[in-house]
Write a protein that holds these residues in place. Structure first.
Motif: not given
Length: 230
Positions: A154-164
């Motif tokens: 989940k930590s990766v998702m939180q860093k990646a969102l929102p998508f550019p």
């Protein structure tokens, strides 16, 4: 808890087999998020026919595969997240195998085979044919990250969102993970990635994007990564 996030659009031809291959691996507390991009065929009727409480159907407010995956991820609740295409078939032990590696790495990507619409082999190893492997500069120049083979915390998702804007979701997630987390390339093939001429993405095929546009895309990708790191 595991969340499988699947973006769908007009996938009635193949989605039954994919959903079945996923549900057979989930525990009762896990979830399959099915985010629909305004399908006009029987896709959602087929999904609803499973009558499985682990399936959560939602409708993406925006068009496009990347935006659809972004919405699916925003609706997920799990600590461990898997991305899924609507037309593939997962090997029976895909989740359990990749889940073990997520104890030591924040993002894991498995190998896959490319198959035709009848699941007949086209390419046995995507990693081998694509020259896939870890490394920030390597993947900046030539993307190894195929979304249907990826799982992350989940930590990766939180860093990646929102998508550019104008960035493929799987390439973006992979590059964010390369920069900020530990990644692992699992040589075992755990997905039959179906190529049938109507796929939403061209993963596994030679790029048709003009060179100058690819350079511009990489430049914007680096700018977005720097901005996200500040």
């Amino acid at each position: 808890m595991i969340s499988v996030c699947m973006a769908v659009k007009n996938g009635a031809s193949y989605i039954d087999a994919q959903v079945d291959s996923i549900l057979s691996q989930l525990n009762h507390s896990d979830e399959l998020i099915v985010s629909d991009d305004h399908s006009t065929d029987a896709t959602l009727d087929i999904v609803r026919a499973f009558k499985d409480q682990r399936i959560k159907i939602c409708s993406s407010p925006r068009h496009g595969a990347t935006q659809n995956f972004e919405f699916a991820l925003s609706r997920s609740s799990g600590e461990f997240i898997f991305l899924a295409d609507q037309d593939d078939v997962w090997h029976p032990h895909k989740i359990s195998t990749m889940r073990k590696y997520l104890n030591d790495f924040e993002l894991v990507i498995c190998n896959c085979s490319l198959v035709d619409e009848k699941l007949q082999p086209i390419i046995g190893s995507f990693f081998e044919s694509n020259g896939s492997g870890p490394g920030f500069l390597k993947n900046l120049l030539s993307n190894s990250y195929m979304g249907c083979c990826m799982a992350f915390r989940k930590s990766v998702m939180q860093k990646a969102l929102p998508f550019p804007a104008d960035t493929a979701h799987d390439h973006w997630i992979g590059m964010v993970a390369e920069l900020h987390f530990k990644t692992f390339f699992l040589e075992e093939s755990l997905v039959m990635h179906r190529r049938h001429g109507s796929n939403a993405s061209t993963s596994g095929e030679a790029s048709t994007v003009p060179h100058i546009k690819r350079v511009s895309q990489r430049y914007q990708l680096v700018r977005n990564l720097i901005s996200r790191s500040l």
